[in-house]
Design a protein around this motif. Structure first.
Motif, PDB file in Angstrom:
ATOM      1  N   ILE A 100       0.844  -1.203   0.000  1.00  0.00           N
ATOM      2  CA  ILE A 100       0.000   0.000   0.000  1.00  0.00           C
ATOM      3  C   ILE A 100       0.877   1.250   0.000  1.00  0.00           C
ATOM      4  CG2 ILE A 100      -1.638   1.372   1.366  1.00  0.00           C
ATOM      5  CD1 ILE A 100      -2.870  -1.347   2.245  1.00  0.00           C
ATOM      6  N   PHE A 101       1.906   1.242   0.828  1.00  0.00           N
ATOM      7  CA  PHE A 101       2.810   2.397   0.862  1.00  0.00           C
ATOM      8  C   PHE A 101       3.431   2.621  -0.509  1.00  0.00           C
ATOM      9  CE2 PHE A 101       3.691   1.369   5.586  1.00  0.00           C
ATOM     10  CZ  PHE A 101       2.584   2.093   5.981  1.00  0.00           C
ATOM     11  N   SER A 102       3.890   1.526  -1.133  1.00  0.00           N
ATOM     12  CA  SER A 102       4.528   1.620  -2.444  1.00  0.00           C
ATOM     13  C   SER A 102       3.568   2.188  -3.492  1.00  0.00           C
ATOM     14  CB  SER A 102       5.027   0.239  -2.863  1.00  0.00           C
ATOM     15  OG  SER A 102       5.602   0.294  -4.145  1.00  0.00           O
ATOM     16  N   LYS A 103       2.340   1.675  -3.518  1.00  0.00           N
ATOM     17  CA  LYS A 103       1.344   2.145  -4.486  1.00  0.00           C
ATOM     18  C   LYS A 103       1.022   3.624  -4.306  1.00  0.00           C
ATOM     19  CE  LYS A 103      -0.835  -2.324  -5.077  1.00  0.00           C
ATOM     20  NZ  LYS A 103      -1.969  -3.177  -4.719  1.00  0.00           N
ATOM     21  N   ASN A 104       1.285   4.140  -3.114  1.00  0.00           N
ATOM     22  CA  ASN A 104       0.999   5.537  -2.816  1.00  0.00           C
ATOM     23  C   ASN A 104       2.268   6.371  -2.685  1.00  0.00           C
ATOM     24  OD1 ASN A 104      -2.092   5.861  -2.256  1.00  0.00           O
ATOM     25  ND2 ASN A 104      -1.483   3.871  -1.440  1.00  0.00           N
ATOM     26  N   GLN A 109       1.677  11.757   4.192  1.00  0.00           N
ATOM     27  CA  GLN A 109       0.768  12.901   4.244  1.00  0.00           C
ATOM     28  C   GLN A 109      -0.337  12.773   3.199  1.00  0.00           C
ATOM     29  OE1 GLN A 109       3.661  16.111   4.099  1.00  0.00           O
ATOM     30  NE2 GLN A 109       3.460  16.384   6.315  1.00  0.00           N
ATOM     31  N   GLY A 110       0.006  12.314   2.029  1.00  0.00           N
ATOM     32  CA  GLY A 110      -0.991  12.097   1.000  1.00  0.00           C
ATOM     33  C   GLY A 110      -1.932  10.945   1.361  1.00  0.00           C
ATOM     34  N   MET A 111      -1.369   9.863   1.906  1.00  0.00           N
ATOM     35  CA  MET A 111      -2.184   8.717   2.292  1.00  0.00           C
ATOM     36  C   MET A 111      -3.144   9.066   3.421  1.00  0.00           C
ATOM     37  SD  MET A 111       0.325   5.398   2.013  1.00  0.00           S
ATOM     38  CE  MET A 111       1.791   6.139   2.715  1.00  0.00           C
ATOM     39  N   ALA A 112      -2.715   9.961   4.299  1.00  0.00           N
ATOM     40  CA  ALA A 112      -3.561  10.358   5.428  1.00  0.00           C
ATOM     41  C   ALA A 112      -4.853  11.011   4.966  1.00  0.00           C
ATOM     42  CB  ALA A 112      -2.791  11.304   6.347  1.00  0.00           C
ATOM     43  N   LYS A 113      -4.844  11.571   3.779  1.00  0.00           N
ATOM     44  CA  LYS A 113      -6.027  12.239   3.247  1.00  0.00           C
ATOM     45  C   LYS A 113      -6.973  11.272   2.543  1.00  0.00           C
ATOM     46  CE  LYS A 113      -3.295  16.393   2.598  1.00  0.00           C
ATOM     47  NZ  LYS A 113      -2.596  17.220   1.619  1.00  0.00           N
ATOM     48  N   ASP A 114      -6.539  10.048   2.327  1.00  0.00           N
ATOM     49  CA  ASP A 114      -7.324   9.061   1.586  1.00  0.00           C
ATOM     50  C   ASP A 114      -7.959   8.065   2.551  1.00  0.00           C
ATOM     51  OD1 ASP A 114      -8.208   6.865   0.042  1.00  0.00           O
ATOM     52  OD2 ASP A 114      -6.689   7.263  -1.494  1.00  0.00           O
ATOM     53  N   VAL A 115      -9.261   8.166   2.721  1.00  0.00           N
ATOM     54  CA  VAL A 115      -9.995   7.314   3.663  1.00  0.00           C
ATOM     55  C   VAL A 115      -9.796   5.834   3.342  1.00  0.00           C
ATOM     56  CG1 VAL A 115     -12.295   6.701   4.517  1.00  0.00           C
ATOM     57  CG2 VAL A 115     -11.706   9.089   4.146  1.00  0.00           C
ATOM     58  N   LYS A 116      -9.825   5.480   2.062  1.00  0.00           N
ATOM     59  CA  LYS A 116      -9.677   4.073   1.673  1.00  0.00           C
ATOM     60  C   LYS A 116      -8.310   3.521   2.073  1.00  0.00           C
ATOM     61  CE  LYS A 116     -13.051   4.017  -2.025  1.00  0.00           C
ATOM     62  NZ  LYS A 116     -13.328   3.780  -3.430  1.00  0.00           N
ATOM     63  N   VAL A 117      -7.275   4.321   1.921  1.00  0.00           N
ATOM     64  CA  VAL A 117      -5.931   3.888   2.313  1.00  0.00           C
ATOM     65  C   VAL A 117      -5.874   3.694   3.823  1.00  0.00           C
ATOM     66  CG1 VAL A 117      -3.501   4.577   2.466  1.00  0.00           C
ATOM     67  CG2 VAL A 117      -4.751   4.886   0.325  1.00  0.00           C
ATOM     68  N   ARG A 118      -6.399   4.658   4.556  1.00  0.00           N
ATOM     69  CA  ARG A 118      -6.400   4.541   6.027  1.00  0.00           C
ATOM     70  C   ARG A 118      -7.155   3.290   6.466  1.00  0.00           C
ATOM     71  NH1 ARG A 118      -8.094  10.134   6.138  1.00  0.00           N
ATOM     72  NH2 ARG A 118     -10.036   9.383   7.067  1.00  0.00           N
ATOM     73  N   GLU A 119      -8.303   3.049   5.854  1.00  0.00           N
ATOM     74  CA  GLU A 119      -9.098   1.873   6.213  1.00  0.00           C
ATOM     75  C   GLU A 119      -8.367   0.577   5.863  1.00  0.00           C
ATOM     76  OE1 GLU A 119     -12.810   2.596   4.189  1.00  0.00           O
ATOM     77  OE2 GLU A 119     -13.558   3.882   5.811  1.00  0.00           O
ATOM     78  N   SER A 120      -7.703   0.561   4.731  1.00  0.00           N
ATOM     79  CA  SER A 120      -6.951  -0.634   4.325  1.00  0.00           C
ATOM     80  C   SER A 120      -5.825  -0.936   5.304  1.00  0.00           C
ATOM     81  CB  SER A 120      -6.372  -0.458   2.923  1.00  0.00           C
ATOM     82  OG  SER A 120      -7.398  -0.368   1.969  1.00  0.00           O
ATOM     83  N   LEU A 121      -5.104   0.094   5.701  1.00  0.00           N
ATOM     84  CA  LEU A 121      -4.013  -0.100   6.660  1.00  0.00           C
ATOM     85  C   LEU A 121      -4.544  -0.525   8.023  1.00  0.00           C
ATOM     86  CD1 LEU A 121      -1.768   2.918   5.656  1.00  0.00           C
ATOM     87  CD2 LEU A 121      -1.245   0.490   5.324  1.00  0.00           C
TER      88      LEU A 121
END
Length: 150
Positions: A100-104, A109-121
């Motif tokens: 997930i980190f790699s894909k983003n 900081q960018g991932m923190a703004k993405d609800v789907k990324v946060r939920e996946s992690l």
């Protein structure tokens, strides 16, 4: 951002949340594995490894998580049969988080703004089978590596 950091911490610590270690109580049969575990614990100390710059610098985050992932895989490869399946389960979570980190672009900081990324992690770090494997792993580490489980 706080939720993302918490998910990142949880993922890294699932495999290494053993507490402090000492040279006392190390089962010589498992000494090499215990050393690998200590290396991984050191590499993943804190939410972003030993380098807090990973919070704002994707390049540093990539370096930290590339190292944590590589050490995790090495640890899984060298795991004693008693905990091999548990370690592989936990490492699977580390690899999934790193994917997930790699894909983003390792941009927290960018991932923190993405609800789907946060939920996946969060889903990865709270996976029941991984948490159960972590508990068994911690018992093994306490018994064989002189690690005091938290």
């Amino acid at each position: 951002m706080k939720k993302l950091i918490i998910a990142t911490i949880a993922g890294a610590l699932v495999l290494t949340a053993c507490g402090s270690s000492s040279s006392d109580g190390v089962n010589e049969k498992h000494a090499a594995f215990c050393a690998l575990a200590k290396d991984l614990e050191t590499a993943s100390a804190g939410p972003h490894g030993e380098d807090p710059a990973a919070i704002t610098n994707p390049k540093v985050m990539k370096e930290v998580w590339t190292n944590v992932t590589a050490l995790s895989k090495k640890m899984a490869d060298g795991a004693p049969s008693e905990v091999k399946e548990d370690v592989q389960t936990m490492v699977g979570g580390i690899i999934a988080m790193n994917d997930i980190f790699s894909k983003n672009g390792y941009d927290l900081q960018g991932m923190a703004k993405d609800v789907k990324v946060r939920e996946s992690l969060a889903k990865i770090s709270s996976e029941p089978s991984t948490l159960e494997a972590s508990q068994r792993f911690q018992k093994f580490m306490t018994k064989n590596c002189g690690i005091e489980a938290n």
